[in-house]
Motif scaffolding. Structure first.
Motif, PDB file in Angstrom:
ATOM      1  N   SER A 404      -1.534  11.628   6.588  1.00  0.00           N
ATOM      2  CA  SER A 404      -1.466  12.872   7.364  1.00  0.00           C
ATOM      3  C   SER A 404      -0.142  13.018   8.117  1.00  0.00           C
ATOM      4  O   SER A 404       0.657  12.084   8.197  1.00  0.00           O
ATOM      5  N   LYS A 405       0.059  14.194   8.704  1.00  0.00           N
ATOM      6  CA  LYS A 405       1.314  14.509   9.412  1.00  0.00           C
ATOM      7  C   LYS A 405       1.287  14.042  10.866  1.00  0.00           C
ATOM      8  O   LYS A 405       2.256  14.233  11.594  1.00  0.00           O
ATOM      9  N   THR A 406       0.162  13.473  11.307  1.00  0.00           N
ATOM     10  CA  THR A 406       0.026  13.101  12.720  1.00  0.00           C
ATOM     11  C   THR A 406       1.114  12.115  13.162  1.00  0.00           C
ATOM     12  O   THR A 406       1.587  11.308  12.368  1.00  0.00           O
ATOM     13  N   ARG A 407       1.485  12.211  14.454  1.00  0.00           N
ATOM     14  CA  ARG A 407       2.508  11.312  14.998  1.00  0.00           C
ATOM     15  C   ARG A 407       1.880  10.237  15.896  1.00  0.00           C
ATOM     16  O   ARG A 407       2.582   9.587  16.667  1.00  0.00           O
ATOM     17  N   LYS A 408       0.551  10.066  15.805  1.00  0.00           N
ATOM     18  CA  LYS A 408      -0.086   9.012  16.602  1.00  0.00           C
ATOM     19  C   LYS A 408       0.479   7.657  16.173  1.00  0.00           C
ATOM     20  O   LYS A 408       0.569   7.369  14.978  1.00  0.00           O
ATOM     21  N   ARG A 409       0.812   6.850  17.192  1.00  0.00           N
ATOM     22  CA  ARG A 409       1.599   5.639  16.939  1.00  0.00           C
ATOM     23  C   ARG A 409       0.948   4.708  15.920  1.00  0.00           C
ATOM     24  O   ARG A 409       1.601   4.236  14.983  1.00  0.00           O
ATOM     25  N   HIS A 410      -0.366   4.438  16.065  1.00  0.00           N
ATOM     26  CA  HIS A 410      -0.999   3.458  15.171  1.00  0.00           C
ATOM     27  C   HIS A 410      -1.072   3.966  13.734  1.00  0.00           C
ATOM     28  O   HIS A 410      -0.977   3.195  12.777  1.00  0.00           O
ATOM     29  N   ILE A 411      -1.170   5.298  13.545  1.00  0.00           N
ATOM     30  CA  ILE A 411      -1.196   5.870  12.190  1.00  0.00           C
ATOM     31  C   ILE A 411       0.200   5.855  11.577  1.00  0.00           C
ATOM     32  O   ILE A 411       0.373   5.524  10.394  1.00  0.00           O
ATOM     33  N   VAL A 412       1.198   6.185  12.400  1.00  0.00           N
ATOM     34  CA  VAL A 412       2.591   6.148  11.923  1.00  0.00           C
ATOM     35  C   VAL A 412       2.953   4.730  11.475  1.00  0.00           C
ATOM     36  O   VAL A 412       3.555   4.531  10.417  1.00  0.00           O
ATOM     37  N   GLN A 413       2.556   3.733  12.277  1.00  0.00           N
ATOM     38  CA  GLN A 413       2.872   2.339  11.920  1.00  0.00           C
ATOM     39  C   GLN A 413       2.164   1.924  10.630  1.00  0.00           C
ATOM     40  O   GLN A 413       2.749   1.228   9.794  1.00  0.00           O
ATOM     41  N   ALA A 414       0.921   2.354  10.461  1.00  0.00           N
ATOM     42  CA  ALA A 414       0.195   2.030   9.225  1.00  0.00           C
ATOM     43  C   ALA A 414       0.902   2.655   8.020  1.00  0.00           C
ATOM     44  O   ALA A 414       1.069   2.015   6.970  1.00  0.00           O
ATOM     45  N   ARG A 415       1.341   3.896   8.187  1.00  0.00           N
ATOM     46  CA  ARG A 415       2.045   4.592   7.098  1.00  0.00           C
ATOM     47  C   ARG A 415       3.368   3.886   6.776  1.00  0.00           C
ATOM     48  O   ARG A 415       3.734   3.716   5.619  1.00  0.00           O
ATOM     49  N   GLN A 416       4.080   3.476   7.823  1.00  0.00           N
ATOM     50  CA  GLN A 416       5.353   2.764   7.620  1.00  0.00           C
ATOM     51  C   GLN A 416       5.130   1.431   6.906  1.00  0.00           C
ATOM     52  O   GLN A 416       5.922   1.038   6.047  1.00  0.00           O
ATOM     53  N   LEU A 417       4.040   0.752   7.253  1.00  0.00           N
ATOM     54  CA  LEU A 417       3.724  -0.514   6.573  1.00  0.00           C
ATOM     55  C   LEU A 417       3.404  -0.282   5.098  1.00  0.00           C
ATOM     56  O   LEU A 417       3.822  -1.053   4.235  1.00  0.00           O
ATOM     57  N   ALA A 418       2.675   0.800   4.804  1.00  0.00           N
ATOM     58  CA  ALA A 418       2.357   1.120   3.400  1.00  0.00           C
ATOM     59  C   ALA A 418       3.645   1.359   2.619  1.00  0.00           C
ATOM     60  O   ALA A 418       3.798   0.886   1.479  1.00  0.00           O
ATOM     61  N   MET A 419       4.590   2.075   3.226  1.00  0.00           N
ATOM     62  CA  MET A 419       5.877   2.348   2.562  1.00  0.00           C
ATOM     63  C   MET A 419       6.670   1.054   2.365  1.00  0.00           C
ATOM     64  O   MET A 419       7.261   0.813   1.305  1.00  0.00           O
ATOM     65  N   PHE A 420       6.663   0.213   3.395  1.00  0.00           N
ATOM     66  CA  PHE A 420       7.379  -1.068   3.340  1.00  0.00           C
ATOM     67  C   PHE A 420       6.852  -1.934   2.188  1.00  0.00           C
ATOM     68  O   PHE A 420       7.626  -2.492   1.392  1.00  0.00           O
ATOM     69  N   PHE A 421       5.525  -2.048   2.093  1.00  0.00           N
ATOM     70  CA  PHE A 421       4.937  -2.884   1.042  1.00  0.00           C
ATOM     71  C   PHE A 421       5.084  -2.254  -0.347  1.00  0.00           C
ATOM     72  O   PHE A 421       5.193  -2.973  -1.344  1.00  0.00           O
ATOM     73  N   ALA A 422       5.085  -0.927  -0.405  1.00  0.00           N
ATOM     74  CA  ALA A 422       5.310  -0.249  -1.695  1.00  0.00           C
ATOM     75  C   ALA A 422       6.705  -0.573  -2.214  1.00  0.00           C
ATOM     76  O   ALA A 422       6.903  -0.809  -3.412  1.00  0.00           O
ATOM     77  N   LYS A 423       7.680  -0.621  -1.309  1.00  0.00           N
ATOM     78  CA  LYS A 423       9.050  -0.961  -1.724  1.00  0.00           C
ATOM     79  C   LYS A 423       9.143  -2.438  -2.116  1.00  0.00           C
ATOM     80  O   LYS A 423       9.825  -2.806  -3.065  1.00  0.00           O
ATOM     81  N   LYS A 424       8.387  -3.284  -1.390  1.00  0.00           N
ATOM     82  CA  LYS A 424       8.452  -4.734  -1.624  1.00  0.00           C
ATOM     83  C   LYS A 424       7.747  -5.134  -2.918  1.00  0.00           C
ATOM     84  O   LYS A 424       8.238  -5.987  -3.663  1.00  0.00           O
ATOM     85  N   PHE A 425       6.584  -4.532  -3.193  1.00  0.00           N
ATOM     86  CA  PHE A 425       5.746  -5.003  -4.289  1.00  0.00           C
ATOM     87  C   PHE A 425       5.809  -4.158  -5.562  1.00  0.00           C
ATOM     88  O   PHE A 425       5.220  -4.528  -6.564  1.00  0.00           O
ATOM     89  N   THR A 426       6.459  -3.003  -5.514  1.00  0.00           N
ATOM     90  CA  THR A 426       6.537  -2.172  -6.717  1.00  0.00           C
ATOM     91  C   THR A 426       7.983  -1.885  -7.072  1.00  0.00           C
ATOM     92  O   THR A 426       8.882  -2.102  -6.267  1.00  0.00           O
ATOM     93  N   LYS A 427       8.164  -1.362  -8.290  1.00  0.00           N
ATOM     94  CA  LYS A 427       9.502  -0.981  -8.756  1.00  0.00           C
ATOM     95  C   LYS A 427       9.766   0.508  -8.513  1.00  0.00           C
ATOM     96  O   LYS A 427      10.774   1.048  -8.953  1.00  0.00           O
TER      97      LYS A 427
END
Length: 475
Positions: A404-427
């Motif tokens: 979602s577009k929400t800027r709530k801190r814990h959701i933003v951090q979860a989204r950032q972690l998903a992006m981080f791991f997508a870059k780390k574990f996928t091509k």
């Protein structure tokens, strides 16, 4: 409500979306930008001349119907082709939008003149001492468009490859950069383009080479004080295909010489085709001036094939090998091996071999044994969907909330972690990751990865998040 170019185009898109395949819509209509509306003439911006030609050839009727519905019988469609770098005459249908960095690009075009016309020109592909300037293409004729099956995962790259093969150096796809993970067909497509060009234009000099071999040749040339001969040799090529161009990362001298060769070929209307395991924006230790040239043409991604494409690939492989196999077994293999084409074909070859050597009938049980062994011995490829599920489960939220577009801190951090791991574990490319995780752009993904790195080193609780999720994804 006032009628604008955007509102008219949005209405056209609604109509078009309902009448064509979703993948075709995504490939050929989502990249279009509505620019202006003058009376009954709508101007739209398309990424390349090939894009314009494809629309005119395949979608002219639906465009006409949708536009007439919005603007009446006198409706007109004006194409604006935006190209960062162009050579040759201006096409009558184009209205070029000047690129903000065109001046900078031109000023960097340092060219080494081709002044060595001697028959003793050294050819890196022949044995030293043998006076022979004949250039063998190094192409594999077994790789062709006929056995490179089209699907949603490769349609843009294959279509662009066919356009380049029909008119090498004469399309906006110069260079054509094909990128994607291991075993998805980058090398196959590169060879197929070269083979097709040789067939259509036998007089053209086509050369395929891996970036690793190109680098080794350059090192040898420097050792033997033949650097200029090396450059001159590559400047006489009409179609240069370099495989695994990411191998040039960190090799400053090789990048510099390739920069000069690329400039000469491009300015003289020669075709350059590149393959890479990552998009230009994700390449590390490649000079910016070289990356900017990679972006001049088209970067086309090869993705994991969907189920229907995997079935087609298997049937094609079996047909070429003259082997018959029951439909249910083909379906079973296609459903269970999803990561790439190479593994898919490897599994079917193993199945045929087991059946042949042990004189066993090909059954579902045999297929299950082979597939289980194959999957077990293959490193599991984590998908972006799976990463989003693991991260959202860990933080006890659903995937819609994560995206979602929400800027709530814990959701933003979860989204950032998903992006981080997508870059780390996928091509997947940064753009592809952003698109799949909440329709963000590549810059957002880059920022997310940097934020996770920073927080991991300064925040103990956040570091525990990273460690916990890493364990879950590594199981």
């Amino acid at each position: 409500m006032s009628v604008t170019a955007q509102s008219v185009w949005n209405n056209c898109l609604e109509f078009i979306k309902d009448n064509i395949q979703p993948q075709a819509y995504k490939t050929w209509f989502e990249p279009i930008i509505a620019v202006k509306l003058t009376d009954a003439a709508l101007s739209i911006q398309v990424p390349s001349k090939f894009f314009y030609e494809w629309l005119e050839e395949h979608y002219v009727k639906i465009l006409k119907v949708s536009l007439t519905k919005e603007l009446g019988e006198t409706a007109k469609l004006v194409y604006i082709i935006k190209m960062e770098n162009t050579y040759g005459n201006k096409q009558p249908f184009t209205e070029k939008i000047p690129s903000s960095n065109r001046g900078a690009v031109k000023s960097q075009n340092v060219d080494i003149p081709l002044n060595n016309k001697s028959p003793e020109l050294r050819n890196p592909f022949v044995i030293p001492g043998i006076r022979n300037v004949k250039i063998e293409s190094q192409l594999n004729p077994n790789y062709s468009f006929e056995n490179f099956l089209e699907g949603d995962s490769n349609r843009l790259a294959r279509s662009a490859g066919l356009a380049v093969a029909a008119k090498p150096g004469g399309t906006s796809f110069n260079p054509l950069l094909v990128f994607g993970g291991v075993g998805l067909g980058k090398t196959h497509l590169a060879h197929a383009i070269g083979v097709d060009i040789k067939d259509k234009y036998p007089e053209k000099t086509v050369l395929y080479i891996s970036a690793e071999k190109f680098t080794q040749q350059y090192i040898d040339a420097v050792k033997k004080n033949n650097r200029n001969d090396f450059i001159h040799f590559y400047q006489i090529i009409d179609v240069l295909i370099i495989d695994d161009v990411q191998f040039l990362s960190g090799k400053t001298g090789t990048q510099d010489v390739f920069f000069h060769i690329f400039n000469h070929l491009h300015q003289n209307g020669k075709q350059v085709i590149l393959t890479s395991d990552k998009a230009p924006v994700d390449m590390q230790d490649i000079e910016q001036r070289l990356l900017s040239r990679f972006k001049w043409g088209l970067s086309a991604e090869l993705q994991n094939p969907d189920f229907e494409t995997r079935v087609s690939i298997l049937k094609n492989k079996l047909y070429r090998d003259g082997v018959e196999m029951p439909e249910d077994i083909i379906d079973y293999v296609a459903k269970n091996i999803k990561s790439n084409v190479r593994e898919l074909e490897g599994a079917i070859i193993s199945l045929i071999a087991q059946s042949s050597f042990n004189k066993k009938e090909i059954t579902i049980d045999l297929a299950r044994i082979i597939v289980e062994k194959f999957v077990k011995n293959t490193k599991r490829e984590v998908s972006i969907d799976y990463i989003q599920k693991v991260v959202s489960d860990y933080f006890q939220m659903d995937i819609d909330t994560l995206q979602s577009k929400t800027r709530k801190r814990h959701i933003v951090q979860a989204r950032q972690l998903a992006m981080f791991f997508a870059k780390k574990f996928t091509k997947a490319s940064l753009a592809s990751i952003g698109s799949q995780i909440g329709k963000r752009d590549h810059a957002t993904v880059l920022h997310a990865c940097k934020t996770v790195d920073n927080l991991s080193s300064t925040d103990k609780q956040f570091r525990k998040y990273v460690e916990d999720i890493t364990k879950k994804l590594s199981i």
